[in-house]
Design a protein around this motif. Structure first.
Motif: not given
Ligand code: EPU
Length: 302
Positions: A4-16, A48-61
């Protein structure tokens, strides 16, 4: 759990794509490793830019990887996101005396293309697994050769999504490492290799010869992560481990290769701990016998 956390990222991706149930033991060359929070296959630079922005302030490595050939993964990867450059980062274009290679292209694919197009310089890299990106970050090589020696420039991206063109000197390549490996601050997108026009048959013969040597001296067909330790200055880790009597030594499903002692092979469903215990045992034995401290070449992700 993170779907559920990643669904926002997934919907922003063009093709990834985002994969949630990937066990890295099915993906890494060492065939160990549990499930990360997600494995993301990036198919275009904007994603890649979208993913990097998404993970910027999250506690994931974030782990950027190519084919996971130089990494050993634990089972506890819930806090890790694996980002891999996918099919669209496999491109290789060939010029008169150069090649532009995307970071996700396999080094072996590139090496074979040098023979096809009569471009000399990478013959020594025959048989080295992994991707161009991985080879640059680890400064892969053999005795007197390293990948970064042949690179003119590369396109990279910072973790804030800025694109830059840099030269190898900017990432301080040294024996099997660069500043990217230490700092994890940039991602290689592609690189220009400077090569020399040369006879195709001679290049092909050199590739075949180098492959035969590798086949005879290294366990290429077994599951491994390549050489486990760096060679200590003026010495060979493989020779030291061999002379310490450890060839064939086994812990659980992992053993010291009988072909080349600087390889640990997963020959019977090894788990992460078998490999870690074997690494510790090798280090202790070599330290006791030769007073030499072996340093890891592979990366342990835990
Ligand atoms: N040796 C032994 N026993 C062994 C292995 C090697 O006695 O089990 C001896 C060999 O007979 C030789 C010497 O050690 O006299 C050096 O061995 P080798 O030529 O195999 O080279 P290496 O130093 O062990 C390095 C790289 C390899 C690369 C080969 C290419 C490192 C840590 N290793 O190995 O790279 O393929 O040269 O010849 O730099 C890797 O980076 O993953 C890797 C495998």
């Amino acid at each position: 759990m993170y779907k559920s956390v990643f669904s926002e990222l997934s919907s922003n991706f063009k093709t990834s794509y985002i994969y949630y149930d990937v066990e890295l033991k099915n993906y890494s060359s060492m065939k160990v490793g549990g499930k990360p929070a997600a494995l993301i296959s990036i198919e275009e630079i904007e994603d890649l830019v979208i993913a990097l922005q998404f993970f910027k302030n999250r506690e994931l490595n974030i782990i950027i990887t190519g084919k996971c050939t130089n990494m050993i993964f634990s089972n506890n990867l819930e806090k890790f996101v694996i980002i891999s450059l996918g099919e669209n980062f496999n491109k290789i274009s060939v010029g008169d005396d150069s090649m532009i290679c995307s970071a996700g292209a396999s080094l072996q694919q590139v090496v074979r293309k040098t023979a096809e197009f009569g471009l000399s310089g990478l013959e020594w890299a025959m048989g080295i697994p992994g991707t161009i990106g991985g080879a640059i970050v680890n400064n892969s090589g053999i005795k007197n050769h390293s990948v970064n020696d042949l690179i003119e420039k590369m396109n990279v991206m910072t973790y804030s999504g800025e694109k830059n063109i840099i030269k190898p000197a900017d990432i301080f390549p040294s024996y099997r490492t660069t500043s990217i490996k230490q700092k994890k601050n940039i991602i290689v997108i592609d690189a220009v290799f400077k090569l020399k026009k040369y006879d195709r048959i001679s290049i092909l013969n050199a590739l075949n010869e180098n492959f035969l040597i590798k086949q005879n001296t290294q366990p290429l067909k077994e599951f491994s992560a390549g050489c486990i330790f760096k060679n200590p200055a003026g010495n060979s880790a493989g020779r030291l481990i061999d002379e310490a009597g450890l060839k064939g030594y086994r812990i659980g499903g992992a053993s010291v290769s009988v072909k080349h002692a600087n390889f640990i092979v997963n020959d019977n469903n090894a788990c992460f701990n078998d490999i870690i215990k074997l690494i510790e045992l090798i280090k202790e034995t070599v330290l006791k016998k030769f007073n030499i401290e072996l340093e890891l070449e592979v990366e342990i992700i835990k």
